[in-house]
Design a protein around this motif. Structure first.
Motif, PDB file in Angstrom:
ATOM      1  N   UNK A 274       0.790  -1.025   0.024  1.00  0.00           N
ATOM      2  CA  UNK A 274       0.212   0.012  -0.076  1.00  0.00           C
ATOM      3  C   UNK A 274       0.969   1.165  -0.150  1.00  0.00           C
ATOM      4  N   UNK A 275       0.605   2.165  -1.258  1.00  0.00           N
ATOM      5  CA  UNK A 275       1.423   3.056  -1.056  1.00  0.00           C
ATOM      6  C   UNK A 275       1.360   4.397  -0.144  1.00  0.00           C
ATOM      7  N   UNK A 276       0.415   4.235   0.675  1.00  0.00           N
ATOM      8  CA  UNK A 276      -0.111   5.469   1.707  1.00  0.00           C
ATOM      9  C   UNK A 276       0.352   4.877   2.972  1.00  0.00           C
ATOM     10  N   UNK A 277       1.117   3.719   3.069  1.00  0.00           N
ATOM     11  CA  UNK A 277       1.683   3.398   4.514  1.00  0.00           C
ATOM     12  C   UNK A 277       3.195   3.283   4.606  1.00  0.00           C
ATOM     13  N   UNK A 278       3.825   3.478   5.680  1.00  0.00           N
ATOM     14  CA  UNK A 278       5.250   3.236   5.706  1.00  0.00           C
ATOM     15  C   UNK A 278       5.586   2.689   7.201  1.00  0.00           C
ATOM     16  N   UNK A 279       6.245   1.684   7.318  1.00  0.00           N
ATOM     17  CA  UNK A 279       6.931   1.169   8.409  1.00  0.00           C
ATOM     18  C   UNK A 279       8.388   0.929   8.424  1.00  0.00           C
ATOM     19  N   UNK A 280       9.008   1.317   9.494  1.00  0.00           N
ATOM     20  CA  UNK A 280      10.687   1.389   9.638  1.00  0.00           C
ATOM     21  C   UNK A 280      11.362   1.087  10.829  1.00  0.00           C
ATOM     22  N   UNK A 281      12.453   0.774  10.978  1.00  0.00           N
ATOM     23  CA  UNK A 281      13.071   0.628  12.307  1.00  0.00           C
ATOM     24  C   UNK A 281      14.571   0.624  11.877  1.00  0.00           C
ATOM     25  N   UNK A 282      15.472   0.883  13.019  1.00  0.00           N
ATOM     26  CA  UNK A 282      16.894   0.776  13.190  1.00  0.00           C
ATOM     27  C   UNK A 282      17.364  -0.458  13.457  1.00  0.00           C
ATOM     28  N   UNK A 283      16.866  -1.513  12.772  1.00  0.00           N
ATOM     29  CA  UNK A 283      17.255  -2.793  13.175  1.00  0.00           C
ATOM     30  C   UNK A 283      16.601  -3.796  12.038  1.00  0.00           C
ATOM     31  N   UNK A 284      17.269  -4.901  11.711  1.00  0.00           N
ATOM     32  CA  UNK A 284      16.637  -5.582  10.705  1.00  0.00           C
ATOM     33  C   UNK A 284      17.201  -7.102  10.936  1.00  0.00           C
ATOM     34  N   UNK A 285      16.363  -8.129  10.769  1.00  0.00           N
ATOM     35  CA  UNK A 285      16.764  -9.392  10.870  1.00  0.00           C
ATOM     36  C   UNK A 285      16.610 -10.012   9.394  1.00  0.00           C
ATOM     37  N   UNK A 286      17.012 -11.192   8.870  1.00  0.00           N
ATOM     38  CA  UNK A 286      16.744 -11.908   7.939  1.00  0.00           C
ATOM     39  C   UNK A 286      15.163 -11.866   7.558  1.00  0.00           C
ATOM     40  N   UNK A 287      14.342 -11.888   8.430  1.00  0.00           N
ATOM     41  CA  UNK A 287      12.898 -11.943   8.294  1.00  0.00           C
ATOM     42  C   UNK A 287      12.494 -10.629   7.860  1.00  0.00           C
ATOM     43  N   UNK A 288      12.840  -9.492   8.599  1.00  0.00           N
ATOM     44  CA  UNK A 288      12.702  -8.020   7.962  1.00  0.00           C
ATOM     45  C   UNK A 288      13.228  -7.764   6.534  1.00  0.00           C
TER      46      UNK A 288
END
Length: 108
Positions: A34-48
């Motif tokens: 959906x172009x109207x949403x954004x999620x983010x974080x300063x961390x990441x795993x293989x799943x992310x």
């Protein structure tokens, strides 16, 4: 998510809480792209990373400290300490995850 349903941007302080928001958005009917949403974080795993790799994913922002560089810095400091040498601070900067560089961040 239910208290302020008009919220379109979700920034987590870690991978875990951002994943919770991501899953809750999907469960509420928001499309993965959906172009109207954004999620983010300063961390990441293989799943992310798998989620970020989805074309036009709503998980639009990720940063990661490369595991190999972090491990090498930690090992060097531990060896210096064990040898009685002065231990210097080492800065391993976070790198932005993009579609172009995402493959370099997977931990195998």
């Amino acid at each position: 998510l239910t208290a302020v349903p008009d919220t379109k941007v979700w920034l987590g302080t870690s991978n875990d809480n951002a994943q919770g928001a991501y899953q809750a958005l999907l469960d509420s009917g928001v499309a993965k792209d959906d172009p109207t949403y954004a999620v983010g974080s300063p961390d990441a795993t293989n799943e992310t990373l798998d989620i970020i790799a989805i074309p036009d994913s709503i998980w639009r922002l990720g940063f990661i400290v490369p595991a190999k560089e972090l491990a090498e810095a930690n090992a060097a400091m531990l060896i210096a300490a064990a040898n009685g040498d002065k231990v210097e601070d080492v800065v391993v900067p976070a790198q932005r995850v993009t579609a172009e560089n995402i493959d370099s961040f997977y931990v195998k």
